[in-house]
Scaffold this active site. Structure first.
Site, short mmCIF file in Angstrom:
data_model
loop_
_atom_site.label_atom_id
_atom_site.label_comp_id
_atom_site.label_asym_id
_atom_site.label_seq_id
_atom_site.Cartn_x
_atom_site.Cartn_y
_atom_site.Cartn_z
N SER A 89 0.98 -0.94 -0.02
CA SER A 89 0.10 -0.03 0.24
C SER A 89 1.14 0.94 -0.47
O SER A 89 1.82 1.47 1.04
CB SER A 89 -0.69 0.03 1.48
OG SER A 89 -1.36 0.97 1.09
N ARG A 90 0.91 1.80 -1.06
CA ARG A 90 1.56 2.70 -1.42
C ARG A 90 1.31 4.42 -0.34
O ARG A 90 2.27 5.25 0.09
CB ARG A 90 1.94 3.50 -3.38
CG ARG A 90 2.92 2.07 -3.43
CD ARG A 90 3.04 2.58 -5.16
NE ARG A 90 2.95 1.60 -5.69
CZ ARG A 90 2.44 0.66 -6.52
NH1 ARG A 90 1.31 1.42 -6.94
NH2 ARG A 90 2.45 -0.07 -6.88
N VAL A 91 0.37 4.24 0.07
CA VAL A 91 0.44 5.36 1.31
C VAL A 91 0.45 5.46 2.55
O VAL A 91 1.35 5.74 3.76
CB VAL A 91 -1.36 4.96 1.30
CG1 VAL A 91 -2.05 6.11 2.31
CG2 VAL A 91 -2.09 5.56 0.27
#
Ligand code: ATP
Ligand code: MG
Length: 509
Positions: A364-366
């Protein structure tokens, strides 16, 4: 700059062509194939414009060529015939939107199909609306409570994020997305769920609606159903229709989670339409604009800034892979458009590790910005530890001998894999997740046999519920992690573990 000879030639040709005189305003159907009509003599028409056929049937313009216009028929194509007149309307496609859709099941053209009353909605939304601009957006920071401990701890999803769920057939993709929707009801989150069925079986959509009802989640969910038996036109439009409904709520300041199940079938429906429109096929016979098709859909997911009400659309597109190949055309396209992916592994699924999330390939790049403060505190080094366990486990496959330190690492990894197992619709509250992860990270579970882990898990939950309700409330409210809270968690864990025999009895808890 002088024009190129080719451009000059084309310009002359266009100048010579009679674009108005020969055409009347209305057109005529000259070709009808599988929900697509080719129209001649239609003048001053725009891409995505709505045209009207006889018997109040509408169509949407998808292809503009010099002589013909390709139109997707939004209705019963069998009622139309060659030679029928087609009238442009000057409008682009819009659908009714509003609260009245919540709790309902509609088809890909927004017609209710749940046997209940007509939907009355006074607002309308553009099916092909523009995505919010950069300045309209805000950073994704608010966590979506998924109820799946592996996600909340390692692959956190934030409101406004686009997270792909990807995996082979029958690996639990739909169930994972469905559980995230169900958890919104369970946690009493003020979140609207939208599930868009694209090209799946009607029976599975029916089963899904039943499950949503059983878990009291249908009251805050909309199901848009364009099943495999529906026309390619409906399957093509359904995700945009779902997104348009979502946008209405986002602009009201609400939070929406929308599931597109699945975009592989959507791409196939679009390929079918494009080939019927005589567009040249490109890679894997998909039309050249297939990337744009999905990016303009997924770009509409956003976390709006405060001035615009702070609403959000979280998009969970689903993609099916063949034999785990995530490097195929459609998967790589969508991986590059989304902010991360949850990769479901078929082998893990069959081994019984369910949900079958492959932590190595999922991201999850967040990241931790979308985690609650407590979760962030507790799960700090989780990912690194698990990654090192996977590495070691793969060494073990070659039958290598390991020293004690390595053996402990491997055992720890095995315990975590056990803790991450959740059967379908068995969702965890934030307090349950934190207690579990705390016990694992601080090595409380290491001396117990793997076979006892599920029972330990249940006992922890039971005690938390029955005897530690104050702690439960503090953890649910995401209070600051202080020593008092920590003491309580440790006390709870120790009390539970006393009831279980140790694998190494000479060590004490
Ligand atoms: P398809 O490719 O057919 O769309 P899918 O990847 O969406 O499949 P699901 O339909 O969600 O997979 O799940 C496949 C089967 O596995 C279903 O029978 C479902 O009940 C079961 N299943 C999924 N997740 C779990 C879980 N966590 N625990 C137990 N069973 C599960
Ligand atoms: Mg499915």
């Amino acid at each position: 700059m002088p024009a190129s000879p080719l451009l000059e030639k084309i310009t002359k040709k266009i100048e010579k062509a009679d674009l108005s005189g020969g055409f009347s305003k209305a057109g005529t159907i000259i070709e009808l194939r599988d929900g697509i009509a080719m129209i001649q003599w239609l003048a001053n028409i725009a891409f995505n414009e709505i045209v009207e056929f006889p018997k109040n049937i509408l169509g949407v313009v998808l292809d503009l060529s010099a002589k013909t216009t390709g139109v997707l028929i939004l209705g019963d194509a069998s009622q139309l015939a060659l030679g029928d007149r087609v009238i442009p309307t000057g409008k682009v496609l819009s659908i009714p939107v509003g609260e009245a859709y919540i709790g309902r099941v509609v088809d890909g053209f927004t017609k209710p199909i749940d046997g209940k009353w007509e939907i009355v909605a006074s607002n309308r939304g553009l099916v092909e609306a523009l995505a919010p601009k950069v300045m309209d957006r805000q950073e994704v920071t608010q966590p979506v409570k998924t109820g799946i401990v592996a996600l909340d701890s390692m692959i956190p999803i934030g409101h406004g994020q686009r997270e792909l769920i990807i995996g082979d057939r029958q690996t639990g993709k739909t169930t994972l997305a469905l559980d995230i929707l169900i958890n919104q009801a369970k946690e009493q989150e003020d979140v609207i769920g939208i599930y868009v069925n694209i090209g799946q079986k009607n029976a599975s959509a029916k089963h899904l609606v039943k499950t949503l009802k059983e878990h009291h989640a249908m009251d805050q969910t909309i199901v848009v159903n364009a099943a495999a038996s529906d026309s390619a036109a409906m399957q093509y439009l359904a995700p945009y229709v779902g997104c348009t409904l979502a946008e209405y709520f986002m602009h009201q300041g609400k939070k929406v989670i929308i599931v597109y199940d699945d975009l592989t079938k959507h791409a196939i429906a679009y390929r079918e339409i494009s080939l019927l429109l005589h567009r040249p096929p490109s890679r894997e016979a998909y039309p050249g604009d297939i990337f744009y098709l999905h990016s303009r859909l997924l770009e509409r997911a956003a976390q709006l800034n405060k001035q615009l009400g702070g609403g959000a659309i979280t998009a969970l597109p689903i993609v099916e892979t063949l034999e785990g190949d995530i490097s195929a055309y459609i998967p790589t396209n969508i991986i590059s458009i989304t902010d991360g992916q949850i990769y479901l592994n078929e082998d893990l699924f069959h081994e019984g590790t369910r949900p079958a999330i492959d932590v190595g390939l999922s991201v999850s790049r967040v990241g931790s910005t979308a985690q609650t403060a407590l979760m962030k505190k507790v799960t700090g080094k989780l990912r690194i530890q698990l990654a090192s366990f996977r590495e070691l486990a793969s060494f073990l496959q070659f039958g290598s001998e390991v020293n004690e330190e390595t053996a402990i690492k491997i055992k720890k990894g095995q315990i975590l894999t056990e803790l991450f197992k959740q059967s379908q619709h068995d969702l965890l509250s934030p307090s349950q997740e934190i207690v579990l992860l705390y016990a694992w990270i601080n090595d409380y579970l290491i001396d117990f046999p793997l076979s006892d882990i599920p029972a330990i898990k249940q006992s922890l939950f039971l005690k938390l519920e029955q005897q530690y309700s104050d702690l439960k409330i503090s953890l649910e409210q995401d209070e600051i992690f202080n020593t008092e809270l920590e003491k309580q968690i440790i006390k709870l864990i120790k009390e539970v573990l006393k009831e279980f025999p140790l694998l190494f009895p000479w060590k004490s808890v």
